[in-house]
Design a protein around this motif. Structure first.
Motif, PDB file in Angstrom:
ATOM      1  N   LEU A 194     -23.744  -4.274  -0.556  1.00 59.53           N
ATOM      2  CA  LEU A 194     -24.240  -3.341   0.392  1.00 59.53           C
ATOM      3  C   LEU A 194     -22.786  -2.695   0.696  1.00 59.53           C
ATOM      4  O   LEU A 194     -21.816  -3.099   0.795  1.00 59.53           O
ATOM      5  CB  LEU A 194     -24.724  -4.100   1.567  1.00 59.53           C
ATOM      6  CG  LEU A 194     -26.211  -4.806   1.194  1.00 59.53           C
ATOM      7  CD1 LEU A 194     -26.398  -5.521   2.472  1.00 59.53           C
ATOM      8  CD2 LEU A 194     -27.092  -3.556   1.004  1.00 59.53           C
ATOM      9  N   PRO A 195     -22.966  -1.311   1.468  1.00 57.95           N
ATOM     10  CA  PRO A 195     -21.623  -0.602   1.921  1.00 57.95           C
ATOM     11  C   PRO A 195     -21.156  -1.621   2.821  1.00 57.95           C
ATOM     12  O   PRO A 195     -21.817  -2.533   3.494  1.00 57.95           O
ATOM     13  CB  PRO A 195     -22.189   0.460   2.587  1.00 57.95           C
ATOM     14  CG  PRO A 195     -23.922   0.743   2.039  1.00 57.95           C
ATOM     15  CD  PRO A 195     -24.296  -0.549   1.542  1.00 57.95           C
ATOM     16  N   ASP A 196     -19.840  -1.383   3.144  1.00 56.50           N
ATOM     17  CA  ASP A 196     -19.038  -2.025   4.275  1.00 56.50           C
ATOM     18  C   ASP A 196     -19.759  -1.788   5.492  1.00 56.50           C
ATOM     19  O   ASP A 196     -20.060  -0.797   5.979  1.00 56.50           O
ATOM     20  CB  ASP A 196     -17.546  -1.412   4.231  1.00 56.50           C
ATOM     21  CG  ASP A 196     -16.828  -1.622   2.926  1.00 56.50           C
ATOM     22  OD1 ASP A 196     -17.354  -2.710   2.023  1.00 56.50           O
ATOM     23  OD2 ASP A 196     -15.828  -1.092   2.761  1.00 56.50           O
ATOM     24  N   GLY A 197     -19.656  -3.056   6.390  1.00 54.04           N
ATOM     25  CA  GLY A 197     -20.201  -2.877   7.652  1.00 54.04           C
ATOM     26  C   GLY A 197     -21.649  -3.051   7.785  1.00 54.04           C
ATOM     27  O   GLY A 197     -22.314  -3.213   8.845  1.00 54.04           O
ATOM     28  N   LEU A 198     -22.527  -3.200   6.496  1.00 54.41           N
ATOM     29  CA  LEU A 198     -23.974  -3.388   6.336  1.00 54.41           C
ATOM     30  C   LEU A 198     -24.025  -4.906   6.234  1.00 54.41           C
ATOM     31  O   LEU A 198     -23.853  -5.241   5.184  1.00 54.41           O
ATOM     32  CB  LEU A 198     -24.511  -2.553   5.387  1.00 54.41           C
ATOM     33  CG  LEU A 198     -26.114  -2.207   5.454  1.00 54.41           C
ATOM     34  CD1 LEU A 198     -26.133  -1.475   6.916  1.00 54.41           C
ATOM     35  CD2 LEU A 198     -26.439  -1.334   4.422  1.00 54.41           C
ATOM     36  N   PRO A 199     -24.684  -5.479   7.191  1.00 54.59           N
ATOM     37  CA  PRO A 199     -24.869  -7.083   6.957  1.00 54.59           C
ATOM     38  C   PRO A 199     -25.868  -7.355   5.901  1.00 54.59           C
ATOM     39  O   PRO A 199     -26.713  -6.690   5.579  1.00 54.59           O
ATOM     40  CB  PRO A 199     -25.288  -7.756   8.366  1.00 54.59           C
ATOM     41  CG  PRO A 199     -26.083  -6.628   8.952  1.00 54.59           C
ATOM     42  CD  PRO A 199     -25.255  -5.291   8.377  1.00 54.59           C
ATOM     43  N   HIS A 200     -25.731  -8.639   5.260  1.00 60.66           N
ATOM     44  CA  HIS A 200     -26.789  -9.044   4.501  1.00 60.66           C
ATOM     45  C   HIS A 200     -27.953  -9.879   5.009  1.00 60.66           C
ATOM     46  O   HIS A 200     -28.300 -10.864   4.738  1.00 60.66           O
ATOM     47  CB  HIS A 200     -26.122  -9.931   3.430  1.00 60.66           C
ATOM     48  CG  HIS A 200     -25.430  -9.322   2.119  1.00 60.66           C
ATOM     49  ND1 HIS A 200     -26.180  -9.047   1.044  1.00 60.66           N
ATOM     50  CD2 HIS A 200     -24.412  -8.639   2.128  1.00 60.66           C
ATOM     51  CE1 HIS A 200     -25.174  -8.557   0.179  1.00 60.66           C
ATOM     52  NE2 HIS A 200     -24.296  -8.333   0.779  1.00 60.66           N
ATOM     53  N   ASP A 201     -28.049  -9.367   6.424  1.00 57.92           N
ATOM     54  CA  ASP A 201     -29.225 -10.163   7.134  1.00 57.92           C
ATOM     55  C   ASP A 201     -30.810  -9.675   6.638  1.00 57.92           C
ATOM     56  O   ASP A 201     -30.873  -8.904   5.906  1.00 57.92           O
ATOM     57  CB  ASP A 201     -28.977 -10.009   8.610  1.00 57.92           C
ATOM     58  CG  ASP A 201     -29.144  -8.690   9.004  1.00 57.92           C
ATOM     59  OD1 ASP A 201     -29.435  -7.770   8.245  1.00 57.92           O
ATOM     60  OD2 ASP A 201     -28.817  -8.217  10.208  1.00 57.92           O
ATOM     61  N   LEU A 202     -31.730 -10.430   6.938  1.00 50.94           N
ATOM     62  CA  LEU A 202     -33.017 -10.257   6.599  1.00 50.94           C
ATOM     63  C   LEU A 202     -33.521  -8.701   6.966  1.00 50.94           C
ATOM     64  O   LEU A 202     -34.189  -8.109   6.262  1.00 50.94           O
ATOM     65  CB  LEU A 202     -34.234 -11.315   7.140  1.00 50.94           C
ATOM     66  CG  LEU A 202     -33.960 -12.730   6.579  1.00 50.94           C
ATOM     67  CD1 LEU A 202     -34.598 -13.657   7.281  1.00 50.94           C
ATOM     68  CD2 LEU A 202     -34.508 -12.593   4.926  1.00 50.94           C
ATOM     69  N   PRO A 203     -33.281  -8.428   8.311  1.00 46.93           N
ATOM     70  CA  PRO A 203     -33.658  -7.051   8.637  1.00 46.93           C
ATOM     71  C   PRO A 203     -33.292  -5.857   7.705  1.00 46.93           C
ATOM     72  O   PRO A 203     -33.823  -4.885   7.126  1.00 46.93           O
ATOM     73  CB  PRO A 203     -33.168  -6.740   9.980  1.00 46.93           C
ATOM     74  CG  PRO A 203     -33.263  -8.081  10.793  1.00 46.93           C
ATOM     75  CD  PRO A 203     -32.668  -9.022   9.453  1.00 46.93           C
ATOM     76  N   ARG A 218     -26.908 -18.571   8.340  1.00 45.44           N
ATOM     77  CA  ARG A 218     -26.667 -19.645   9.437  1.00 45.44           C
ATOM     78  C   ARG A 218     -27.394 -18.933  10.747  1.00 45.44           C
ATOM     79  O   ARG A 218     -27.291 -19.721  11.664  1.00 45.44           O
ATOM     80  CB  ARG A 218     -25.064 -19.607   9.496  1.00 45.44           C
ATOM     81  CG  ARG A 218     -24.560 -20.345   8.448  1.00 45.44           C
ATOM     82  CD  ARG A 218     -22.897 -20.477   8.961  1.00 45.44           C
ATOM     83  NE  ARG A 218     -22.200 -21.212   8.018  1.00 45.44           N
ATOM     84  CZ  ARG A 218     -21.352 -20.718   7.030  1.00 45.44           C
ATOM     85  NH1 ARG A 218     -21.261 -19.460   7.013  1.00 45.44           N
ATOM     86  NH2 ARG A 218     -20.911 -21.329   6.127  1.00 45.44           N
ATOM     87  N   ALA A 219     -28.011 -17.946  10.608  1.00 42.63           N
ATOM     88  CA  ALA A 219     -28.738 -17.352  11.701  1.00 42.63           C
ATOM     89  C   ALA A 219     -30.025 -18.316  12.284  1.00 42.63           C
ATOM     90  O   ALA A 219     -30.451 -18.924  11.411  1.00 42.63           O
ATOM     91  CB  ALA A 219     -29.098 -16.180  11.857  1.00 42.63           C
TER      92      ALA A 219
END
Length: 396
Positions: A148-157, A284-285
């Motif tokens: 993913l681009p820098d600054g974009l988290p790998h979270d579920l949303p 870990r969320a």
């Protein structure tokens, strides 16, 4: 063997099938023991990696093929690239995803687990393409998909929004979605977002306790350390009995079904998974899954010998999604696509078949059809589970 014996026929064999609670409780001491062992194992793997790192780069880069007992394995070159689709979900930066389409019929999207790639489904796909268009996807940061681009988290949303945009770009309107482990959790979240027609989740991640989460991350980090060994060494290890078992035994119940070439390829995918650490951090969320999926067919499938996500976690998932259909995968570990690909394909075919009374096709697993048809799971207010499999036995 027939279900009803006639004159002169052998009587059917009756096999005791474990209840949900008994299978789960059986894993408790194993999980506790394995947690301690893996702590030491991680340190040992680290020492091996340090030792290997000190070897001459010229030795490790030797192009000569590896030979063992008359077999030759040349470290494989990366597979052919693409195709790719670039999307820009609303409110997010652009992202690019590699995918593959095969077959015809209602679309089914297959999502892999952490550290893996779309090739994890290769043994299952051929059994699906006669009835479905099958789309396998490399999740962002895994396989051939760039990070993913820098600054974009790998979270579920973020991942759910990205896959929703991928579905639209590929012309997939609410496809059936099947996911394994991390992919299973993503599939459930896609269903909650209204982006799936049905969901089949194989041992979905995220339904762990604090201790179980630590254990899972210990397993994952130990596997990542092992994958960082130079490929000539992992290729050699994969050809030996003990090495092959050490590289695959935590994930597979039947490591003998995985070829040395497949082991090397899966380790390569894990080694090159640029999104691995960011995905672990996102895992870990708290509250990775909340709520229910009341208006959608959901099938939960779990290997009875899963050493990564123990069977007791199935009760938690089913408590949160009480309308889900629960299917046990006997003698399967955490990656049932390796241990029983035909069985996994049959579960998917039934889960995606039109109509409420669809049956599994007859391919040597008629007992599973009878099993799932007779099974009922009830949950008390405390979340405890009592599972009833017909009369407590299965005819084979």
């Amino acid at each position: 063997m027939t279900e009803e014996g006639g004159m002169g026929e052998r009587p059917p064999r009756m096999w005791n099938v474990p209840s949900l609670s008994s299978v789960a409780s059986a894993f408790t001491p194993i999980t506790r023991l394995a947690g301690g062992l893996l702590g030491a194992g991680t340190q040992a793997v680290g020492k091996v990696c340090d030792w290997v790192g000190g070897l001459s780069a010229a030795v490790l880069a030797m192009p000569a093929p590896l030979v063992d007992s008359g077999r030759t394995i040349t470290p494989a070159a990366p597979s052919a690239r693409g195709p790719f689709v670039e999307v820009r979900p609303t409110g997010f930066a652009p992202m690019t995803v590699a995918y593959e389409r095969r077959g015809t019929g209602e679309p089914v999207v297959l999502l892999h687990g952490i550290g893996s790639n779309r090739q994890a489904w290769d043994a299952v796909v051929p059994s699906l393409t006669a009835e479905h268009e099958v789309i396998t996807v490399d999740l962002p940061g895994f396989g051939e998909s760039p990070d993913l681009p820098d600054g974009l988290p790998h979270d579920l949303p973020t991942v759910v929004a990205g896959l929703g945009a991928v579905f639209s770009a590929l012309g997939l309107e609410r496809p059936h979605v099947v996911g394994h482990s991390m992919g299973g959790l993503i599939a459930l979240r896609l269903a909650q977002a209204g982006l799936a027609r049905s969901v089949t989740a194989l041992a979905p991640a995220g339904f762990w306790s604090h201790t179980e989460r630590w254990y899972v991350f210990t397993v994952l980090n130990a596997a990542r350390q092992m994958a960082r060994l130079p490929e000539p060494i992992t290729a050699w290890l994969s050809q030996t009995f003990l090495g092959h078992a050490a590289l695959t035994g935590t994930l597979y119940m039947r490591p003998d079904l995985s070829t040395p070439e497949a082991v090397v390829a899966s380790l390569r995918a894990l080694r090159h998974a640029v999104g691995f650490q960011a995905t672990v951090r996102a895992g870990r969320a708290r509250d990775l899954f909340v709520g229910d999926i009341p208006d959608l067919p959901v099938t939960l499938a779990w290997g009875t010998a899963d050493r990564v996500l123990p069977a007791r976690q199935a009760a938690r998932v089913a408590t949160m999604i009480p309308t889900a259909r629960m299917v046990w995968l006997p003698r399967c570990g955490h990656v049932p696509m390796n241990d029983a690909p035909q069985l996994v394909a049959q579960v998917i075919l039934q889960a995606t078949a039109p109509g409420p009374t669809a049956e599994l096709p007859e391919s040597g697993h008629g007992w599973l059809r009878r099993l799932t048809a007779s099974k009922r799971v009830t949950f008390g207010r405390t979340g405890s589970a009592d599972s009833h499999w017909g009369h407590g036995a299965v005819e084979i």
